[in-house]
Design an enzyme around this catalytic site. Structure first.
Site, PDB file in Angstrom:
ATOM      1  CG  HIS A  20      34.980  26.887   3.873  1.00 19.70           C
ATOM      2  ND1 HIS A  20      35.793  27.464   4.795  1.00 19.70           N
ATOM      3  CD2 HIS A  20      33.966  26.311   4.571  1.00 19.70           C
ATOM      4  CE1 HIS A  20      35.307  27.255   6.012  1.00 19.70           C
ATOM      5  NE2 HIS A  20      34.202  26.554   5.895  1.00 19.70           N
ATOM      6  CD  GLU A  48      37.594  30.538   1.017  1.00 21.34           C
ATOM      7  OE1 GLU A  48      37.902  31.326   1.933  1.00 21.34           O
ATOM      8  OE2 GLU A  48      36.617  29.778   1.073  1.00 21.34           O
ATOM      9  CB  CYS A  59      38.618  29.370   7.642  1.00 18.00           C
ATOM     10  SG  CYS A  59      38.758  27.904   6.582  1.00 18.00           S
ATOM     11  CB  CYS A  76      40.217  28.267   2.967  1.00 16.20           C
ATOM     12  SG  CYS A  76      38.680  27.315   2.823  1.00 16.20           S
TER      13      CYS A  76
END
Length: 145
Positions: free
Chosen positions: A74, A76, A102, A105
């Site tokens: 992801h 992040e 999410c 993260c």
């Protein structure tokens, strides 16, 4: 400067950095969804990331059925792991990300010492947002323009 002026100035900065994260998302090779992230500390961008495969892997995020491959990082996570490889640290920083974090993260964000998260798109699962709030992190939704 009054509190109102300070808040308006911060909102303008937040919108600007979020737009920059949206542009950064265009670097992603993912077809289903492109997500970008910036980490800002003391008005300086100290890291950036977008969703994609780990370094050295082919730049293909989806399998033959159009599903995201399980090893895709992801935005992040990419931004936070870049911090780990640099001389910077993210204590007290702000994370700007185009999509709501999410739960996985969110855990990284907490551990990285990030104190604010500004995101531009809501997601059907809100467990990541709830975890950040539980950790005392300021979370702000700003609809992407």
């Amino acid at each position: 400067m009054t509190d109102k002026e300070r808040l308006e100035k911060q909102l303008d900065l937040d919108k600007r950095y979020l737009r920059m994260a949206k542009i950064w998302a265009e670097n992603s090779y993912c077809r289903r969804r492109q997500v970008g992230a910036l980490i800002v500390k003391d008005k300086m961008i100290i890291s950036d990331g977008y969703n994609g495969t780990p370094a050295g892997f082919e730049n293909v995020c989806e399998d033959e059925d159009g599903l995201t491959k399980p090893y895709v990082l992801h935005a992040e996570a990419n931004a936070i792991t870049k911090i780990a490889r640099s001389g910077n640290n993210s204590d007290g920083a702000t994370l700007y990300v185009t999509a709501a974090p999410c739960i996985e993260c969110a855990k990284l964000i907490i551990q990285a010492g990030i104190k604010r998260v500004i995101y531009g798109e809501a997601y059907r699962l809100e467990d990541g947002i709830h975890l950040l709030q539980r950790a005392g992190i300021e979370v702000v939704y700003l609809a992407l323009e």
